[in-house]
Design an enzyme around this catalytic site. Structure first.
Site, short mmCIF file in Angstrom:
data_model
loop_
_atom_site.label_atom_id
_atom_site.label_comp_id
_atom_site.label_asym_id
_atom_site.label_seq_id
_atom_site.Cartn_x
_atom_site.Cartn_y
_atom_site.Cartn_z
N GLY A 1 0.84 -1.20 0.00
CA GLY A 1 0.00 0.00 0.00
C GLY A 1 0.87 1.25 0.00
O GLY A 1 2.10 1.19 -0.11
N TYR B 1 -15.07 1.42 9.39
CA TYR B 1 -13.65 1.73 9.56
C TYR B 1 -13.37 2.14 11.01
O TYR B 1 -12.51 1.55 11.66
CB TYR B 1 -13.27 2.84 8.60
N LYS C 1 -11.28 -0.18 13.58
CA LYS C 1 -9.99 0.23 14.14
C LYS C 1 -10.04 0.25 15.67
O LYS C 1 -9.07 -0.10 16.34
CB LYS C 1 -9.60 1.60 13.59
N ARG D 1 -8.98 10.28 -1.95
CA ARG D 1 -8.64 11.13 -0.82
C ARG D 1 -8.27 12.54 -1.28
O ARG D 1 -8.03 12.79 -2.46
CB ARG D 1 -7.49 10.50 -0.02
#
Ligand code: NAD
Ligand code: UDP
Length: 318
Positions: A10, A144, A148, A185
């Protein structure tokens, strides 16, 4: 002995792999390319100290002898995790457990990449690690944020119940080369829009704030957090405390790219958009001797050059 980097293909993971190899470490990168890209690690494949395992952490991890485990595997962009909600929840829960079990077997040190999103739409400003957050368990970002938060809880439970040497990084918005131009993003969108002369899409009124950290600073923080004996069992914010509005970023990026793109205002891509976000990095400074050193201008110029070459490559391919 090797470092395992889960999510190493990533954006952040590929910079981390490079940094570790540069330091003489051996790196095993585990990635299933859900949101990562082979191009991010292609240049590392010729190194005898780099190994790439194409596998899904949700299915499990092989018994490999490693000394340190960095867990960065997870979709990270809001449109990305909204599109992949189950994968996001599973890699941060089941994937985290598989890596923690490997840490138990091998006695390795474990670093979990958490996020400023655990603070939700924060009511405390700037955000310190002690702040417990303002998060919806059923909202549009819950797959998300809650994944997390669960991942953090699992990490701490393994620390207490199995004596795993863990540390948790709460990462704030990070940008730089090797991020996916299509992941939706702020920085990839604005830079690609500016470079191609398309309108720069500010969501909402653009008054919401973010604090952008350049990737080399962030990776330095991750490495220090992993190396620090004093950080065992600790949660540490990593981010750049220079806070600006989204509209300011649009204007700065347009100017830095030498672009005439129009700035347009539209609906939020994903709901519950946090309205203010800025890390308090006192703990990172005191514990790790860390703080960001790359200016926004310098970081943006490197990022713009990267996207310029990516766009040129894509144009050559058509
Ligand atoms: P990224 O999407 O570029 O990288 C994540 C990597 O994990 C990808 O290569 C992806 O293919 C891999 N992955 C996902 N699910 C997997 C699975 N089941 N098995 C194996 N590999 C899998 O995201 P990034 O921006 O590099 O973020 C890295 C980490 O940092 C993430 O955990 C993210 O939540 C966290 N983080 C990032 C930011 C940021 O601004 N970039 C901010 C806060 C937290
Ligand atoms: N944003 C925007 N236009 C875009 C992409 C993002 O205005 O094309 C805004 C988004 O609404 C948020 C901020 O920029 O307020 C940062 O978004 P990003 O997706 O980078 O990350 P987030 O901080 O939401 O996880």
């Amino acid at each position: 002995m090797a470092d395992l980097v889960a999510g190493g293909a990533g954006f952040i993971g590929s910079h981390l792999c490079q940094r570790l190899i540069d330091e003489g470490r051996t790196v095993i990168c585990v990635d299933n390319f859900l949101t990562g890209r082979r191009a991010n690690v292609k240049h590392l494949l010729s190194s005898p100290r780099f190994e790439l395992l194409d596998m899904d952490l949700i299915e499990g991890v092989p018994d490999i002898d490693v000394e340190r485990i960095y867990h960065l595997a997870s979709p990270a962009s809001p449109p990305g995790y909204a599109r992949l909600p189950i994968d996001t929840m599973r890699v941060n829960s089941e994937g985290t457990r598989h890596l923690l079990e490997l840490a138990v077997k091998t006695g390795s040190r474990f670093l979990y990449a958490s996020t400023s999103e655990v603070y939700g739409d924060p009511l405390e400003h700037p955000q310190r690690e002690s702040y417990r957050g303002n998060v919806s368990s059923t909202g549009p970002r819950s797959m998300y944020d809650e994944a997390k938060r669960f991942g953090e809880a699992m990490t701490i439970v393994y620390c207490h119940s199995h004596s795993v040497d863990v540390r948790i990084a709460r990462i704030f918005n990070t940008y730089g080369p090797q991020s996916d131009p299509n992941d939706g993003r702020l920085v990839p969108n604005f830079v690609v829009q500016a470079l191609t002369g398309r309108p720069i899409t500010v969501y909402g009124d653009g008054k919401q704030t973010r604090s952008l950290c350049f990737v080399s600073d962030l990776v330095d923080g991750l490495v220090r957090l992993m190396q620090s004996e004093a950080a065992a069992g600790e949660v540490v914010n990593l981010g750049n405390p220079a806070e600006r509005t989204v509209l300011e970023y649009a204007e700065i990026i347009r100017w830095s790219a030498g672009s005439n793109s129009e700035i347009v205002f539209g609906a939020y891509a994903v709901g519950d958009d946090p309205q203010r976000r800025c890390p308090d990095v006192t703990k990172a400074r005191d514990l790790l001797g860390w703080e960001p050193v790359v200016s926004l201008q310098h970081g943006l110029l490197q990022t713009i050059e990267y996207f310029r070459s990516e766009i040129a490559l894509q144009e050559c391919a058509v």
